[in-house]
Design a protein around this motif. Structure first.
Motif, PDB file in Angstrom:
ATOM      1  N   VAL A  96      -1.899  27.754  17.171  1.00  0.00           N
ATOM      2  CA  VAL A  96      -0.561  27.634  17.762  1.00  0.00           C
ATOM      3  C   VAL A  96      -0.626  26.936  19.121  1.00  0.00           C
ATOM      4  CG1 VAL A  96       1.419  28.922  18.650  1.00  0.00           C
ATOM      5  CG2 VAL A  96       0.304  29.652  16.539  1.00  0.00           C
ATOM      6  N   TYR A  97      -1.595  27.333  19.942  1.00  0.00           N
ATOM      7  CA  TYR A  97      -1.683  26.776  21.295  1.00  0.00           C
ATOM      8  C   TYR A  97      -1.971  25.274  21.264  1.00  0.00           C
ATOM      9  CZ  TYR A  97      -2.985  26.159  26.153  1.00  0.00           C
ATOM     10  OH  TYR A  97      -3.045  25.714  27.456  1.00  0.00           O
ATOM     11  N   LEU A  98      -3.002  24.866  20.533  1.00  0.00           N
ATOM     12  CA  LEU A  98      -3.329  23.444  20.471  1.00  0.00           C
ATOM     13  C   LEU A  98      -2.268  22.664  19.699  1.00  0.00           C
ATOM     14  CD1 LEU A  98      -7.200  23.527  19.912  1.00  0.00           C
ATOM     15  CD2 LEU A  98      -5.960  22.940  22.004  1.00  0.00           C
ATOM     16  N   ILE A 120      -2.906  28.509  31.834  1.00  0.00           N
ATOM     17  CA  ILE A 120      -3.495  28.579  30.490  1.00  0.00           C
ATOM     18  C   ILE A 120      -3.828  30.033  30.152  1.00  0.00           C
ATOM     19  CG2 ILE A 120      -5.513  27.967  29.085  1.00  0.00           C
ATOM     20  CD1 ILE A 120      -5.615  25.308  30.664  1.00  0.00           C
ATOM     21  N   LYS A 121      -4.447  30.739  31.082  1.00  0.00           N
ATOM     22  CA  LYS A 121      -4.827  32.134  30.838  1.00  0.00           C
ATOM     23  C   LYS A 121      -3.596  33.021  30.671  1.00  0.00           C
ATOM     24  CE  LYS A 121      -7.612  32.701  34.387  1.00  0.00           C
ATOM     25  NZ  LYS A 121      -8.584  33.405  35.255  1.00  0.00           N
ATOM     26  N   GLN A 122      -2.578  32.792  31.486  1.00  0.00           N
ATOM     27  CA  GLN A 122      -1.352  33.570  31.367  1.00  0.00           C
ATOM     28  C   GLN A 122      -0.697  33.348  30.010  1.00  0.00           C
ATOM     29  OE1 GLN A 122       0.978  32.392  34.746  1.00  0.00           O
ATOM     30  NE2 GLN A 122      -0.446  33.321  36.224  1.00  0.00           N
ATOM     31  N   THR A 123      -0.730  32.114  29.528  1.00  0.00           N
ATOM     32  CA  THR A 123      -0.153  31.799  28.215  1.00  0.00           C
ATOM     33  C   THR A 123      -0.904  32.520  27.111  1.00  0.00           C
ATOM     34  OG1 THR A 123       0.583  29.616  28.978  1.00  0.00           O
ATOM     35  CG2 THR A 123       0.404  29.938  26.591  1.00  0.00           C
ATOM     36  N   TRP A 124      -2.229  32.501  27.159  1.00  0.00           N
ATOM     37  CA  TRP A 124      -3.025  33.203  26.147  1.00  0.00           C
ATOM     38  C   TRP A 124      -2.774  34.704  26.185  1.00  0.00           C
ATOM     39  CZ3 TRP A 124      -8.223  30.284  27.375  1.00  0.00           C
ATOM     40  CH2 TRP A 124      -8.165  28.998  26.803  1.00  0.00           C
ATOM     41  N   ASN A 125      -2.705  35.272  27.386  1.00  0.00           N
ATOM     42  CA  ASN A 125      -2.410  36.703  27.503  1.00  0.00           C
ATOM     43  C   ASN A 125      -1.067  37.036  26.851  1.00  0.00           C
ATOM     44  OD1 ASN A 125      -4.680  37.792  28.813  1.00  0.00           O
ATOM     45  ND2 ASN A 125      -3.933  37.214  30.834  1.00  0.00           N
ATOM     46  N   ARG A 126      -0.073  36.210  27.136  1.00  0.00           N
ATOM     47  CA  ARG A 126       1.258  36.443  26.571  1.00  0.00           C
ATOM     48  C   ARG A 126       1.245  36.318  25.040  1.00  0.00           C
ATOM     49  NH1 ARG A 126       3.462  32.951  29.322  1.00  0.00           N
ATOM     50  NH2 ARG A 126       3.698  31.261  27.818  1.00  0.00           N
ATOM     51  N   MET A 127       0.515  35.339  24.511  1.00  0.00           N
ATOM     52  CA  MET A 127       0.459  35.120  23.068  1.00  0.00           C
ATOM     53  C   MET A 127      -0.232  36.260  22.328  1.00  0.00           C
ATOM     54  SD  MET A 127      -0.455  31.037  22.975  1.00  0.00           S
ATOM     55  CE  MET A 127      -0.373  30.877  21.184  1.00  0.00           C
ATOM     56  N   MET A 132      -0.812  39.513  23.659  1.00  0.00           N
ATOM     57  CA  MET A 132      -0.567  40.854  24.185  1.00  0.00           C
ATOM     58  C   MET A 132      -0.035  41.831  23.144  1.00  0.00           C
ATOM     59  SD  MET A 132      -0.847  42.906  26.688  1.00  0.00           S
ATOM     60  CE  MET A 132      -1.238  41.826  28.079  1.00  0.00           C
ATOM     61  N   GLU A 133       0.925  41.424  22.350  1.00  0.00           N
ATOM     62  CA  GLU A 133       1.515  42.335  21.366  1.00  0.00           C
ATOM     63  C   GLU A 133       0.460  42.827  20.375  1.00  0.00           C
ATOM     64  OE1 GLU A 133       4.661  44.497  19.530  1.00  0.00           O
ATOM     65  OE2 GLU A 133       4.500  43.491  21.485  1.00  0.00           O
ATOM     66  N   GLU A 134      -0.414  41.936  19.939  1.00  0.00           N
ATOM     67  CA  GLU A 134      -1.471  42.316  18.995  1.00  0.00           C
ATOM     68  C   GLU A 134      -2.426  43.323  19.628  1.00  0.00           C
ATOM     69  OE1 GLU A 134      -1.987  41.491  15.820  1.00  0.00           O
ATOM     70  OE2 GLU A 134      -0.188  40.237  15.684  1.00  0.00           O
ATOM     71  N   TYR A 135      -2.853  43.047  20.846  1.00  0.00           N
ATOM     72  CA  TYR A 135      -3.815  43.935  21.505  1.00  0.00           C
ATOM     73  C   TYR A 135      -3.199  45.282  21.851  1.00  0.00           C
ATOM     74  CZ  TYR A 135      -7.738  40.744  21.884  1.00  0.00           C
ATOM     75  OH  TYR A 135      -8.807  39.938  21.581  1.00  0.00           O
ATOM     76  N   ALA A 136      -1.962  45.284  22.261  1.00  0.00           N
ATOM     77  CA  ALA A 136      -1.320  46.527  22.697  1.00  0.00           C
ATOM     78  C   ALA A 136      -0.929  47.430  21.532  1.00  0.00           C
ATOM     79  CB  ALA A 136      -0.093  46.207  23.545  1.00  0.00           C
ATOM     80  N   HIS A 137      -0.639  46.832  20.360  1.00  0.00           N
ATOM     81  CA  HIS A 137      -0.044  47.638  19.294  1.00  0.00           C
ATOM     82  C   HIS A 137      -0.669  47.498  17.908  1.00  0.00           C
ATOM     83  CE1 HIS A 137       3.114  48.672  22.101  1.00  0.00           C
ATOM     84  NE2 HIS A 137       3.373  47.397  22.310  1.00  0.00           N
ATOM     85  N   ARG A 138      -1.491  46.480  17.674  1.00  0.00           N
ATOM     86  CA  ARG A 138      -1.910  46.239  16.296  1.00  0.00           C
ATOM     87  C   ARG A 138      -3.412  46.257  16.048  1.00  0.00           C
ATOM     88  NH1 ARG A 138       2.357  42.250  16.705  1.00  0.00           N
ATOM     89  NH2 ARG A 138       4.245  43.100  15.762  1.00  0.00           N
ATOM     90  N   VAL A 139      -4.225  45.848  16.993  1.00  0.00           N
ATOM     91  CA  VAL A 139      -5.659  45.764  16.693  1.00  0.00           C
ATOM     92  C   VAL A 139      -6.229  47.163  16.441  1.00  0.00           C
ATOM     93  CG1 VAL A 139      -6.071  43.600  17.911  1.00  0.00           C
ATOM     94  CG2 VAL A 139      -6.316  45.748  19.132  1.00  0.00           C
ATOM     95  N   PRO A 140      -6.927  47.355  15.319  1.00  0.00           N
ATOM     96  CA  PRO A 140      -7.511  48.668  15.043  1.00  0.00           C
ATOM     97  C   PRO A 140      -8.861  48.841  15.725  1.00  0.00           C
ATOM     98  CG  PRO A 140      -7.913  47.203  13.194  1.00  0.00           C
ATOM     99  CD  PRO A 140      -7.093  46.420  14.192  1.00  0.00           C
ATOM    100  N   LEU A 141      -9.222  50.091  15.944  1.00  0.00           N
ATOM    101  CA  LEU A 141     -10.571  50.387  16.400  1.00  0.00           C
ATOM    102  C   LEU A 141     -11.556  50.090  15.276  1.00  0.00           C
ATOM    103  CD1 LEU A 141     -10.092  53.810  18.223  1.00  0.00           C
ATOM    104  CD2 LEU A 141     -10.584  51.612  19.311  1.00  0.00           C
ATOM    105  N   LYS A 142     -12.772  49.769  15.630  1.00  0.00           N
ATOM    106  CA  LYS A 142     -13.824  49.595  14.629  1.00  0.00           C
ATOM    107  C   LYS A 142     -14.137  50.964  14.012  1.00  0.00           C
ATOM    108  CE  LYS A 142     -16.172  46.212  14.255  1.00  0.00           C
ATOM    109  NZ  LYS A 142     -16.180  45.027  13.374  1.00  0.00           N
TER     110      LYS A 142
END
Length: 245
Positions: free
Chosen positions: A29-31, A71-78, A80-90
């Motif tokens: 998406v970014y590129l 660039i870093k702020q854009t990646w964080n924003r893109m 954030m939702e996944e990291y805060a609510h969706r990524v499962p623990l191993k």
């Protein structure tokens, strides 16, 4: 594996949380917003780099006009939702963290990711308080495979490097932990499956689930005289069982 260890240090992505798949989508998406396709060698080129190092790489290689911070702020924003609510623990990570807390063994995160996304992932799973400190590659001079981030984490914990156990999912991370003088356990992950043989050759141990650490069914990796390595899954569980746990 834990004998005589006084602290445990975790990488984040692919090690503590199952998040590596997010970044391939972010890159597309970014590129794509700049009319660019993701090159086949991109992941190999940036593997182990810190968040800031990757931003510099993107700016220079792809001619991104924005500043490094933007660039870093854009990646964080893109992401954030996944990291805060969706990524499962191993698999098995939650019970293992609880056990460390019960044993008064301090834990830290030493990651190439941004502090914002690390904090979001830990808070999302309610495990932020399980970690005495967080160190990112942006906090030190060199990213993985240099040992800087692991040495910095050990300093913050107040524990000698040789008394620390590291969990890592990629070869540069394993090399960083070993270069820091620490014991390293490789963690199985879909996105580094192509490195599996090298991971076993570089690491001291190998797991599919953190349950194996508590059960004593982890693999011990040893380099052979002919340069090969040997490892085994002790009786009590198959690799498939732990992968699906």
């Amino acid at each position: 594996m834990l004998k005589d260890k006084k602290a445990v240090i975790f990488d984040l992505d692919g090690t503590l949380v199952d998040s590596m798949g997010i970044w391939g989508k972010v890159d597309i998406v970014y590129l794509g917003a700049y009319g660019l396709e993701v090159p086949e060698d991109l992941q190999r080129e940036i593997e182990g780099m810190g968040f800031t190092e990757v931003a510099v790489y993107f700016k220079e290689r792809f001619g991104i006009p924005e500043s490094i911070e933007t660039i870093k702020q854009t990646w964080n924003r893109m992401a954030m939702e996944e990291y805060a609510h969706r990524v499962p623990l191993k698999p098995g990570a939650g019970p293992f963290l609880s056990w460390l807390r019960e044993q008064d063994i301090p834990a830290a995160v030493a990651s190439s990711n941004s502090r914002e996304l690390i904090e979001a992932a830990l808070a999302g799973h309610g495990i932020r308080e399980d970690f005495a400190c967080i160190v990112t590659a942006c906090d030190v001079h060199r990213g993985k495979p240099a040992p800087d981030v692991y040495l910095a984490a050990a300093r913050e914990l107040g524990i000698p490097p040789e008394d620390c156990l590291v969990f890592e999912d990629i070869v540069p991370g394993i090399q960083a932990g070993k270069a820091a003088g620490m014991t390293v356990c490789a963690v199985d992950d879909t996105y580094s499956i192509f490195q599996e043989k090298e991971k076993r050759a570089e690491a001291d141990y190998y797991i599919y689930s953190y349950r194996q650490v508590l059960e004593g069914t982890y693999e011990t990796c040893r380099a052979g005289e002919d340069g090969a390595f040997g490892s085994s899954v002790p009786a009590g569980g198959s690799a498939a069982e732990y992968k699906n746990a």
